[in-house]
Design an enzyme around this catalytic site. Sequence first.
Site, PDB file in Angstrom:
ATOM      1  N   GLY A 107      -5.322   7.361 -12.637  1.00 17.35           N
ATOM      2  CA  GLY A 107      -6.124   6.294 -12.046  1.00 17.35           C
ATOM      3  C   GLY A 107      -7.606   6.542 -12.251  1.00 17.35           C
ATOM      4  N   ALA A 108      -8.332   5.481 -12.554  1.00 12.49           N
ATOM      5  CA  ALA A 108      -9.770   5.607 -12.807  1.00 12.49           C
ATOM      6  C   ALA A 108     -10.492   6.241 -11.629  1.00 12.49           C
ATOM      7  CB  ALA A 108     -10.359   4.232 -13.112  1.00 12.49           C
ATOM      8  N   ASP A 109     -10.078   5.894 -10.411  1.00 14.22           N
ATOM      9  CA  ASP A 109     -10.752   6.428  -9.225  1.00 14.22           C
ATOM     10  C   ASP A 109     -10.597   7.941  -9.119  1.00 14.22           C
ATOM     11  OD1 ASP A 109      -8.013   6.006  -8.847  1.00 14.22           O
ATOM     12  OD2 ASP A 109      -8.203   5.598  -6.707  1.00 14.22           O
ATOM     13  N   ASP A 129      -8.451  11.861  -1.378  1.00 16.85           N
ATOM     14  CA  ASP A 129      -8.993  10.503  -1.259  1.00 16.85           C
ATOM     15  C   ASP A 129      -8.026   9.643  -0.450  1.00 16.85           C
ATOM     16  OD1 ASP A 129     -10.137   8.017  -1.499  1.00 16.85           O
ATOM     17  OD2 ASP A 129     -10.407   8.108  -3.669  1.00 16.85           O
ATOM     18  N   THR A 184       4.619   4.867  24.573  1.00 19.77           N
ATOM     19  CA  THR A 184       5.003   4.531  23.200  1.00 19.77           C
ATOM     20  C   THR A 184       3.811   4.459  22.253  1.00 19.77           C
ATOM     21  OG1 THR A 184       6.939   3.326  23.988  1.00 19.77           O
ATOM     22  CG2 THR A 184       6.171   2.819  21.762  1.00 19.77           C
TER      23      THR A 184
END
Length: 254
Positions: A107-109, A129, A184
């Site tokens: 992935g570019a990121d 990330d 909960t």
Amino acid sequence: MLLVIDVGNTNTVLGVFDGEELVHDWRIRTVIENTVDEYGMLMYNLYKTSKISSKAIQHIIISCVVPPMLNILEPVCEKYFQVKPLIVGPGIKTGMPIFYDNPKEVGADRIVNAVAVFEKYKREAIVVDFGTATTFDYVSPRGEYMGGCIAPGIVISSEALFTRASKLPRVEFSTPKLIIAKDTVSSMQAGIIYGYAGLVDGIVARMKEEIGSNPLVIATGGLAKVVKPETRSIEMIDDMLTLEGLRLIYKRNS
């Protein structure tokens, strides 16, 4: 000025650099149904409110993990800024050797983060990330991208819990005081936050064992500030790591 655009599956982050200084940044939703003009007007209004003229934007670089978004953003850049953007992808100069079986799959990121962390901190590092997916990437002491792993992001993990368990409500991402909760909502928050912190610590520990050293562990991404305090492994947060990486890559290709 340089406009950097980081397109993720959920959010798109934009930043404007004046030289090496990040002067403005914004986070908007990634919506592939939006038209070129809708994105153009949204971006135009962001700049207007920040008193930035569209004519001041002379250069643009885009990192994108959602391919259809490029069909929107490239025309936006050309129509509203009269700039042809540089796209992070195969063939672009990163200045970093990529040791991956098929570098085109990364992935570019992830590459952008790796470039930024080594340039900024000058040491081996693990970058965590927190995005739609949570990625863990290792950069060697020689500034090489060595690979990493990908886990489901905290949001989509939680969405699976909300949608598949009919009696469980949606809860906000906040940290309860106790892990042995008494209601909960708090029980779900404890499971989500402490459980995810355990996932992070477990993966980082295994990566360090495999590496055989003790790299810097740095976090970035929208939910880093929520998870980091509950981890034992993350040493620091750098919110603008990806934007800084885009600036560096643009510089290496200009």
